[in-house]
Design a protein around this motif. Sequence first.
Motif, PDB file in Angstrom:
ATOM      1  N   LYS A 175       2.640 -11.997  -1.666  1.00 19.42           N
ATOM      2  CA  LYS A 175       1.152 -12.076  -2.121  1.00 19.42           C
ATOM      3  C   LYS A 175       0.209 -11.752  -0.653  1.00 19.42           C
ATOM      4  CE  LYS A 175      -2.341 -14.573  -4.632  1.00 19.42           C
ATOM      5  NZ  LYS A 175      -2.495 -15.675  -5.354  1.00 19.42           N
ATOM      6  N   LYS A 176       0.771 -12.563   0.332  1.00 18.65           N
ATOM      7  CA  LYS A 176      -0.119 -12.563   1.535  1.00 18.65           C
ATOM      8  C   LYS A 176      -0.205 -11.228   2.208  1.00 18.65           C
ATOM      9  CE  LYS A 176      -1.477 -14.825   5.787  1.00 18.65           C
ATOM     10  NZ  LYS A 176      -1.401 -16.248   6.537  1.00 18.65           N
ATOM     11  N   TYR A 177       0.967 -10.725   2.241  1.00 22.78           N
ATOM     12  CA  TYR A 177       1.413  -9.541   3.258  1.00 22.78           C
ATOM     13  C   TYR A 177       1.375  -8.138   2.420  1.00 22.78           C
ATOM     14  CZ  TYR A 177       1.483 -12.605   6.817  1.00 22.78           C
ATOM     15  OH  TYR A 177       1.382 -13.597   8.054  1.00 22.78           O
ATOM     16  N   GLY A 178       1.003  -8.203   1.129  1.00 20.80           N
ATOM     17  CA  GLY A 178       1.180  -7.058   0.138  1.00 20.80           C
ATOM     18  C   GLY A 178       2.563  -6.334   0.183  1.00 20.80           C
ATOM     19  N   VAL A 179       3.617  -7.006   0.293  1.00 28.45           N
ATOM     20  CA  VAL A 179       4.813  -6.386   0.258  1.00 28.45           C
ATOM     21  C   VAL A 179       5.644  -6.877  -1.334  1.00 28.45           C
ATOM     22  CG1 VAL A 179       5.312  -6.409   2.678  1.00 28.45           C
ATOM     23  CG2 VAL A 179       6.251  -8.317   1.470  1.00 28.45           C
ATOM     24  N   TYR A 180       6.467  -5.889  -1.406  1.00 27.37           N
ATOM     25  CA  TYR A 180       7.297  -6.302  -2.735  1.00 27.37           C
ATOM     26  C   TYR A 180       8.516  -7.319  -2.174  1.00 27.37           C
ATOM     27  CZ  TYR A 180       5.705  -2.530  -5.243  1.00 27.37           C
ATOM     28  OH  TYR A 180       4.904  -1.573  -6.094  1.00 27.37           O
TER      29      TYR A 180
END
Length: 170
Positions: A24-29
């Motif tokens: 969520k914080k780093y926008g990764v899957y």
Amino acid sequence: MKKNIILIGFMGVGKGTTARAFAKKYGVYNIDTDDLIESKENKLVKKIFEKKGEAYFRQCEQDTADWIEKCVTGTLISCGGGFYKVDNIDKLGTVVLLDASFEWIHNRLKTAKNAKSKLAKRPLFSDEKKAKSLYKEREKAYRKVADIIVSMENKKLDEVISEIAKKCKV
């Protein structure tokens, strides 16, 4: 993030919680190896163990690791407690051990808001002696395969995910 980050550690240490917050914080899957196996087998891990045994489940983990190696990049992957045994873990990405004492993990599970379901999901914790024995057995092995070790104790979740990001250069 080009390289995968592989979260390993003892059951209940917080791999899934950490993975979701990091994603969520780093926008990764983020994906979870147990979830992938359950989806492919159309059975809960607990049922796979009951019906087909541990050896079959470990083969499912290896098949999952092989698929990750061939098909997955730039993803945070939280792993089941025994996933560290797959023979190609070093090829899957940067292996991060979420580390904590057995007492800290056990206390985390017992005091969680949804403690009953957290403990039910981990039937091994119903026999504390067996759980502690398994922890001791795995402790050195986790450290052996880890590229990075992050302590979970006395830290807020945000501190843990920031430390992972910094150490993995995200």
